[in-house]
Design a protein around this motif. Structure first.
Motif, PDB file in Angstrom:
ATOM      1  N   GLU A 162      -6.228   2.049   0.581  1.00 13.58           N
ATOM      2  CA  GLU A 162      -6.540   0.930   1.471  1.00 13.58           C
ATOM      3  C   GLU A 162      -6.334  -0.382   0.713  1.00 13.58           C
ATOM      4  OE1 GLU A 162      -7.242  -1.843   3.802  1.00 13.58           O
ATOM      5  OE2 GLU A 162      -7.280   0.160   4.704  1.00 13.58           O
ATOM      6  N   ASN A 205       0.850  -1.201   0.000  1.00 10.48           N
ATOM      7  CA  ASN A 205       0.000   0.000   0.000  1.00 10.48           C
ATOM      8  C   ASN A 205       0.875   1.236   0.000  1.00 10.48           C
ATOM      9  OD1 ASN A 205       0.366  -0.879   3.024  1.00 10.48           O
ATOM     10  ND2 ASN A 205      -0.049   1.321   3.085  1.00 10.48           N
ATOM     11  N   THR A 209      -3.335  -0.618   7.071  1.00  5.61           N
ATOM     12  CA  THR A 209      -4.763  -0.708   6.785  1.00  5.61           C
ATOM     13  C   THR A 209      -5.551   0.081   7.817  1.00  5.61           C
ATOM     14  OG1 THR A 209      -6.633  -2.244   6.579  1.00  5.61           O
ATOM     15  CG2 THR A 209      -4.884  -2.884   8.090  1.00  5.61           C
TER      16      THR A 209
END
Length: 351
Positions: free
Chosen positions: A110, A106, A136
């Motif tokens: 998300e 990432n 996250t």
């Protein structure tokens, strides 16, 4: 060099947590060497043959609109979408023969929104990446998907929370559900234990700011039973305005370590030298047209390293409005500091 005098809440406990993690990894010397290289290459000005770490942006979309994030400040990344799964795997394939040891799946988005998240993590582990991580918000999961993720061999999940109470958390993490968040964090812990797994190591983190500083102690105590590590970082001004508590301030610039440690590959293939360049002001290459090792040793990256060596961070974007704490020298605020600031004897950066 580095985050001089920056004081992190819970710092000594976090050092102990790192030792426990190393022990649980079986005292793997490869992991130790990777961490030494990541830490010391910037200090010794060593440009390694390949970045030690890659951020691979599987998705630049997000389900939340947090107040201190580009997703909230600008109401999402324009034209957001998912990285092609084959392209993500190809990036891993390029890195492994050259000594790539760590990835995050990432950057600005998300990762749980990517349909093939599990497949990409599993692929990275099958190729021998030592440290596969993801940040996250902890919301878009089901128990079944949490189980799948744990079974991939993911090494670390970092869950951003930013509040110890429902009211504070949902005010900062707009569109989130405190109940859903709490349920999912505990599920990661319970399912991992039920499966008899050590990994993923579970870290939660909080951005300390005016709105939640009074909840820091409560935050640490309430999450201790369910996580392996708790990080509290001071808020930076990413466009949302000054939300800092103000008990420590950046007073000078330091040589940021990131261009000696990592590269970021955005969802569309553009490559950036650090995690703070949200608006892609210093593009160093295109991974769809160039090899990653070529970009790492390329002209644009070399020029950035040189201006950092010369401490010219205030002269060029994105360094002149960086929100990475390691690129500043920090000082605790005292009555004397405040008087020096008032008289203009000490500069304070809008970190």
């Amino acid at each position: 060099m580095g985050q001089s005098n920056y004081r992190e809440v819970n710092a000594w406990q976090r050092r102990w947590n790192a030792l426990v993690e190393f022990w649980k990894r079986g005292l793997d010397p490869r992991y130790l060497w990777y961490r030494v290289k990541f830490r010391w290459a910037p200090k010794l000005d060593i440009v390694t043959s390949f970045p030690t770490h890659l951020d691979i942006e599987l998705s630049d979309a997000c389900n939340l609109r947090c107040v201190m994030c580009i997703q909230g400040i600008e109401d999402g990344v324009k034209g957001a979408g998912d990285m092609d799964t084959g392209f993500a795997k190809a990036l891993i394939d390029q890195g492994v023969p050259h000594g790539l040891r760590s990835i995050k799946v990432n950057w600005r988005g998300e990762p749980a929104l990517h349909r093939d998240l599990v497949e990409v993590i599993r692929y990275a582990k099958s190729k021998g990446i030592l440290d596969v991580q993801m940040n996250t918000n902890g919301i878009p999961y089901t128990p079944g998907r949490i189980r799948e993720i744990i079974l991939t061999g993911l090494d670390r999940v970092i869950i951003s929370i930013d509040g110890a109470t429902k009211e504070t958390y949902e005010r900062i993490r707009v569109r989130a559900s405190y109940e859903k968040l709490r349920e999912n964090v505990i599920l990661f812990w319970k399912i991992r234990n039920e499966l008899g797994r050590v990994k993923p190591f579970i870290r939660i983190q909080m951005v300390r700011m005016k709105d939640n500083a009074h909840e820091v102690t409560q935050f640490i105590e309430m999450w201790k039973p369910y996580v392996d590590d708790i990080r509290i970082s001071d808020v930076s001004n990413r466009g949302q305005g000054d939300a800092s508590v103000g008990d420590q301030v950046p007073v000078a610039r330091a040589r940021c370590p990131q261009p000696w440690q990592r590269m970021i590959v955005a969802r569309d293939g553009r490559v950036l030298p650090c995690c703070s360049d949200w608006h892609m002001e210093w593009i160093i290459g295109d991974a769809k047209k160039q090899r990653l090792d070529e970009i790492w040793h390329g002209k644009a990256m070399g020029e950035l390293r040189q201006l950092l060596r010369e401490r010219k961070l205030d002269e060029y974007a994105p360094c002149n409005h960086c929100f990475v704490k390691e690129s500043y020298v920090w000082e605790r605020v005292t009555p004397q500091t405040l008087e020096q600031i008032r008289r203009g004897e000490k500069k304070v950066y809008q970190y």
